[in-house]
Design a protein around this motif. Sequence first.
Motif, PDB file in Angstrom:
ATOM      1  N   THR A   1      -3.120  41.991  20.475  1.00 20.38           N
ATOM      2  CA  THR A   1      -3.059  43.032  19.459  1.00 20.38           C
ATOM      3  C   THR A   1      -2.954  42.454  18.048  1.00 20.38           C
ATOM      4  OG1 THR A   1      -0.646  43.203  19.430  1.00 20.38           O
ATOM      5  CG2 THR A   1      -1.822  44.487  21.117  1.00 20.38           C
ATOM      6  N   THR A   2      -3.253  43.293  17.059  1.00 24.17           N
ATOM      7  CA  THR A   2      -3.116  42.863  15.672  1.00 24.17           C
ATOM      8  C   THR A   2      -1.657  42.592  15.325  1.00 24.17           C
ATOM      9  OG1 THR A   2      -3.044  45.178  14.942  1.00 24.17           O
ATOM     10  CG2 THR A   2      -5.189  44.081  14.897  1.00 24.17           C
ATOM     11  N   THR A   3      -0.733  43.318  15.938  1.00 26.89           N
ATOM     12  CA  THR A   3       0.693  43.078  15.697  1.00 26.89           C
ATOM     13  C   THR A   3       1.093  41.699  16.184  1.00 26.89           C
ATOM     14  OG1 THR A   3       1.214  45.437  15.862  1.00 26.89           O
ATOM     15  CG2 THR A   3       3.031  43.893  16.198  1.00 26.89           C
TER      16      THR A   3
ATOM     17  N   ASP B   1      -0.560  39.078  13.840  1.00 31.16           N
ATOM     18  CA  ASP B   1       0.125  39.033  12.553  1.00 31.16           C
ATOM     19  C   ASP B   1       1.429  38.251  12.658  1.00 31.16           C
ATOM     20  OD1 ASP B   1       0.820  39.719   9.853  1.00 31.16           O
ATOM     21  OD2 ASP B   1       2.061  41.338  10.630  1.00 31.16           O
TER      22      ASP B   1
ATOM     23  N   ARG C   1      -9.089  42.907  14.731  1.00 28.24           N
ATOM     24  CA  ARG C   1      -9.271  42.635  16.159  1.00 28.24           C
ATOM     25  C   ARG C   1     -10.684  43.079  16.535  1.00 28.24           C
ATOM     26  NH1 ARG C   1      -5.665  45.511  20.907  1.00 28.24           N
ATOM     27  NH2 ARG C   1      -6.844  44.746  22.714  1.00 28.24           N
TER      28      ARG C   1
ATOM     29  N   ASN D   1      -6.017  46.116  10.715  1.00 31.21           N
ATOM     30  CA  ASN D   1      -4.668  46.586  10.383  1.00 31.21           C
ATOM     31  C   ASN D   1      -4.626  47.042   8.923  1.00 31.21           C
ATOM     32  OD1 ASN D   1      -4.317  44.272   8.780  1.00 31.21           O
ATOM     33  ND2 ASN D   1      -2.698  43.389  10.022  1.00 31.21           N
TER      34      ASN D   1
ATOM     35  N   ARG E   1      -3.430  45.954   6.246  1.00 29.66           N
ATOM     36  CA  ARG E   1      -3.508  44.993   5.148  1.00 29.66           C
ATOM     37  C   ARG E   1      -4.944  44.555   4.846  1.00 29.66           C
ATOM     38  NH1 ARG E   1       0.773  43.525   8.376  1.00 29.66           N
ATOM     39  NH2 ARG E   1       2.835  43.836   7.443  1.00 29.66           N
TER      40      ARG E   1
ATOM     41  N   GLU F   1      -6.032  51.375  17.401  1.00 38.61           N
ATOM     42  CA  GLU F   1      -6.075  50.147  18.186  1.00 38.61           C
ATOM     43  C   GLU F   1      -5.886  50.431  19.673  1.00 38.61           C
ATOM     44  OE1 GLU F   1      -4.460  45.546  18.060  1.00 38.61           O
ATOM     45  OE2 GLU F   1      -3.470  47.057  16.823  1.00 38.61           O
TER      46      GLU F   1
END
Length: 281
Positions: free
Chosen positions: A109-111, A114, A125, A144, A146, A171
Amino acid sequence: MNPASARAESDGLILFIGGGNMGRSLVGGLIARGTPAARIVAVDPSQEARDALAADWGIGTAPDAAAVLPDAALVMLAVKPQVMKPVCESLAAAFPPQAVAVSIAAGITTTQLDAWLGGGRAVVRAMPNTPALLGAGATGLFANARVTPAQRALADTVLGAVGVGVWLDSEAHMDLVTALSGSGPAYVFLLAEAMQAAAQRLGLPPEAARVLAAQTCLGAGRMLTESGEDAGALRQRVTSPGGTTQAALESFARDGFSGIVARAIEAAAHRGAELSAQAGR
């Protein structure tokens, strides 16, 4: 955005971390569409992989990212999901604030990306598929909060070099993209394999069965993408009442074809979620 950041996004390096098949296809697509070789650098620990990239495309290469990372506008993370965390953590301290990270790893995931890159990063992603190797890929993308418009456009340029990209607002849909288009070429190959084997069992010569099955898949795919009509309409058009196609489709229906496909895509999506969980935080 300050002017320096804007210039970095439009003129900075496109840095590939990983020089495998997908990375090579993206590099080749970018070169074919006019991106200067001097703007592309690939990082790979394999001397053989670096030499091949340099020989084929004329791009810069390096065994590690330390010297080139500060000049990157986009960092393409083209490594396996199982090694994504240590790779990102090795880049975190020097990751440039102006760069966008783009991952093509299933399930990550993007989390997670990051966090592994040190936090506060612009992350995209992406899930391309193997026809990207021929410039006919299908890619789902999620950005995301940002990611700037310029960074999104740059990611579009890179992934668009090998096919069609579709941006998603959620997502949560990325595991479904992985199951549909990411894994989807294998489903088509399986269907072609089964068609070929069935024709051979009924007496068609192997080479004739292979060519006809492959070309049928190619032609049907082109009709789907070029006709402007949906799959259901095209299916109906080639199905004459009481004809051979109807007989085949009725056999598919009796055997639960739609349910088989639905369960397969659900299984692939579930596996994508498992990969994310296994990768950790």
